[in-house]
Design an enzyme around this catalytic site. Structure first.
Site, mmCIF file in Angstrom:
data_model
loop_
_atom_site.group_PDB
_atom_site.id
_atom_site.type_symbol
_atom_site.label_atom_id
_atom_site.label_comp_id
_atom_site.label_asym_id
_atom_site.label_seq_id
_atom_site.Cartn_x
_atom_site.Cartn_y
_atom_site.Cartn_z
ATOM 1 N N ASN A 157 0.838 -1.211 0.000
ATOM 2 C CA ASN A 157 0.000 0.000 0.000
ATOM 3 C C ASN A 157 0.862 1.245 0.000
ATOM 4 O O ASN A 157 1.981 1.227 0.515
ATOM 5 C CB ASN A 157 -0.851 0.081 1.288
ATOM 6 C CG ASN A 157 -1.834 -1.050 1.430
ATOM 7 O OD1 ASN A 157 -2.301 -1.598 0.441
ATOM 8 N ND2 ASN A 157 -2.143 -1.406 2.664
ATOM 9 N N GLY A 202 1.715 -1.248 3.705
ATOM 10 C CA GLY A 202 1.057 -2.516 3.376
ATOM 11 C C GLY A 202 1.748 -3.593 4.190
ATOM 12 O O GLY A 202 2.970 -3.710 4.182
ATOM 13 N N GLY A 210 2.112 -6.785 3.958
ATOM 14 C CA GLY A 210 2.967 -7.760 3.280
ATOM 15 C C GLY A 210 4.330 -7.161 2.944
ATOM 16 O O GLY A 210 5.371 -7.681 3.337
ATOM 17 N N ASN A 244 5.678 -4.442 4.050
ATOM 18 C CA ASN A 244 6.403 -4.019 5.263
ATOM 19 C C ASN A 244 7.174 -5.202 5.851
ATOM 20 O O ASN A 244 8.342 -5.068 6.262
ATOM 21 C CB ASN A 244 5.430 -3.524 6.347
ATOM 22 C CG ASN A 244 4.728 -2.231 5.970
ATOM 23 O OD1 ASN A 244 5.100 -1.569 5.005
ATOM 24 N ND2 ASN A 244 3.710 -1.866 6.738
ATOM 25 N N GLU A 304 -4.359 -9.080 4.234
ATOM 26 C CA GLU A 304 -4.745 -7.942 3.385
ATOM 27 C C GLU A 304 -4.896 -8.339 1.921
ATOM 28 O O GLU A 304 -4.999 -7.474 1.058
ATOM 29 C CB GLU A 304 -3.759 -6.775 3.544
ATOM 30 C CG GLU A 304 -3.990 -6.006 4.832
ATOM 31 C CD GLU A 304 -3.142 -4.757 4.977
ATOM 32 O OE1 GLU A 304 -2.177 -4.583 4.211
ATOM 33 O OE2 GLU A 304 -3.437 -3.976 5.880
ATOM 34 N N ASN A 321 -1.774 -10.033 18.135
ATOM 35 C CA ASN A 321 -1.822 -9.237 19.362
ATOM 36 C C ASN A 321 -3.012 -9.685 20.229
ATOM 37 O O ASN A 321 -3.769 -10.580 19.841
ATOM 38 C CB ASN A 321 -1.834 -7.735 19.043
ATOM 39 C CG ASN A 321 -3.058 -7.329 18.241
ATOM 40 O OD1 ASN A 321 -4.126 -7.934 18.354
ATOM 41 N ND2 ASN A 321 -2.909 -6.295 17.420
ATOM 42 N N ASP A 357 5.706 6.517 16.868
ATOM 43 C CA ASP A 357 4.725 6.067 15.864
ATOM 44 C C ASP A 357 4.853 4.543 15.769
ATOM 45 O O ASP A 357 5.902 4.038 15.370
ATOM 46 C CB ASP A 357 5.068 6.740 14.529
ATOM 47 C CG ASP A 357 4.193 6.254 13.383
ATOM 48 O OD1 ASP A 357 3.328 5.387 13.603
ATOM 49 O OD2 ASP A 357 4.394 6.743 12.256
ATOM 50 N N ASP A 395 4.625 -5.340 11.971
ATOM 51 C CA ASP A 395 5.198 -5.921 10.747
ATOM 52 C C ASP A 395 6.706 -6.124 10.919
ATOM 53 O O ASP A 395 7.259 -7.128 10.448
ATOM 54 C CB ASP A 395 4.935 -5.006 9.546
ATOM 55 C CG ASP A 395 3.446 -4.835 9.287
ATOM 56 O OD1 ASP A 395 2.693 -5.784 9.559
ATOM 57 O OD2 ASP A 395 3.046 -3.756 8.832
ATOM 58 N N GLY A 401 6.352 6.528 10.110
ATOM 59 C CA GLY A 401 6.192 5.777 8.864
ATOM 60 C C GLY A 401 6.345 4.288 9.079
ATOM 61 O O GLY A 401 6.949 3.848 10.069
HETATM 62 O O1 RIB Z 1 0.732 -2.581 9.656
HETATM 63 C C1 RIB Z 1 0.816 -1.290 9.136
HETATM 64 C C2 RIB Z 1 0.249 -1.253 7.750
HETATM 65 O O2 RIB Z 1 -1.124 -1.532 7.791
HETATM 66 C C3 RIB Z 1 0.363 0.075 7.045
HETATM 67 O O3 RIB Z 1 1.573 0.208 6.350
HETATM 68 C C4 RIB Z 1 -0.877 0.109 6.167
HETATM 69 O O4 RIB Z 1 -0.589 0.118 4.804
HETATM 70 C C5 RIB Z 1 -1.697 -1.103 6.574
HETATM 71 O O5 RIB Z 1 -1.525 -2.146 5.694
#
Ligand code: RIB
Length: 308
Positions: free
Chosen positions: A11, A39, A41, A43, A140, A184, A247, A253, A288
């Site tokens: 994403n 996204g 995957g 990430n 996703e 989680n 953040d 991920d 980010g």
């Molecule tokens: O886990 C974080 C992610 O969740 C973000 O990068 C967003 O794109 C969503 O997929």
């Protein structure tokens, strides 16, 4: 090093920082808009690669400029892309993210091209599965694609690691064989009906309930409290390093990618959680999703500092 194949979403994250998250019907002021690669995957693939894994990624991006930019980005990260396809019908996936002053976030995903991850899987994805040892999945992409991937992975004798986010409770009724689930407390609660306890013995009990769904090992991530590992014969906790999060988008991920790398190196679950806890903590110190994922050298230095 055993190869890790991540199959999942990519994403573009559109991120706004706010003092506090808006309540339903409320308008709040935010920062300038930031765009990041995200996204779950992609990430997790980037995390596994930066942390020292040999990694392939498969997913679907749009034929738009975001899709082209994303493909170039993953190439620069030295991630194998045999399983990456382009959809001419759907735009690249996008996530709208707000982050408050405490680092808490809300995320809404527009799946776009990720929804075009369809079955049959195709030769390139099948070949990528055959050549990997660990297959890392999230929720996703369409459930049917994940079902086909898990069945194929098991047929080839590969190990499946599942991060069930965003949660799809019905998926577990199929009782597909999963080696490790990384989830989680909220996700644990959705599947087993219990996960809100602060008591480790109670969480271990709910974690064991999860194993009845044909899962061999549950890794329960608990943010600042670290993570627990629950198997049929064992349950233990590994604390997380103390940090002031900026953040937490992508921290889960980073944990999943790091955990997969550690397993691929032959580490046991306790060592893998220790490594993943430190990688995830570092990722929460920057803004980010992918922009905050640390390198292996940064994690090793952080671990060393914590020990001194
Ligand atoms: O886990 C974080 C992610 O969740 C973000 O990068 C967003 O794109 C969503 O997929």
């Amino acid at each position: 090093m055993k190869r890790i194949l991540v199959l999942g979403s990519a994403n573009i994250d559109i991120v706004l920082a706010t003092q506090s998250l808006p309540k339903p019907g409320e308008t709040v002021m935010g920062s300038d808009v930031e765009r990041h690669f995200g996204g779950k995957g992609a990430n997790q693939a980037v995390a596994a690669r930066r942390l020292g894994g040999e990694v392939e990624f498969g997913g679907v991006v749009g034929s738009d400029s975001d899709g082209q930019m994303y493909t170039n980005h993953l190439r620069k990260e030295n991630i194998g892309l045999r399983g990456l396809r382009t959809s001419h019908a759907r735009p690249t996936g996008c996530a709208l993210i707000t982050v408050d002053a405490q680092g808490t976030n809300t995320i809404v995903v527009a799946p776009g091209a990720n929804g075009a991850f369809l079955t049959p899987l195709g030769d390139s994805v099948e070949e990528a599965i055959r050549q990997a040892e660990y297959i890392l999945l999230q929720f996703e992409i369409p459930a049917e694609a994940n079902v086909a991937i898990i069945e194929r992975a098991r047929g080839f004798g590969k190990k499946v690691i599942l991060n069930p986010s965003p949660m799809n409770v019905e998926f577990f009724q199929r009782r597909l064989p999963i080696d490790t689930i990384i989830l989680n407390e909220t996700e644990l609660g959705s599947i087993t009906g219990g996960g809100d306890s602060k008591d480790e013995a109670a969480l271990a009990k709910h974690g064991k309930d999860l194993l009845a769904f044909n899962i061999r090992c549950a890794v329960l991530t608990r943010g600042a409290l670290g993570a627990m590992c629950i198997t049929e014969d064992d349950a233990f906790s590994v604390p997380a390093p103390k940090i002031e999060p900026v953040d937490t988008v992508g921290a889960g991920d980073t944990f999943a990618g790091a955990y997969a790398v550690a397993l691929a190196e032959g580490k046991d679950a306790r060592e893998a959680i220790y490594f993943a806890n430190h990688a995830a903590a570092l990722s929460a110190l920057k803004r980010g999703a992918q922009s905050s994922i640390p390198t292996r050298a940064e994690v090793m230095e952080f671990i060393q500092k914590q020990r001194n």
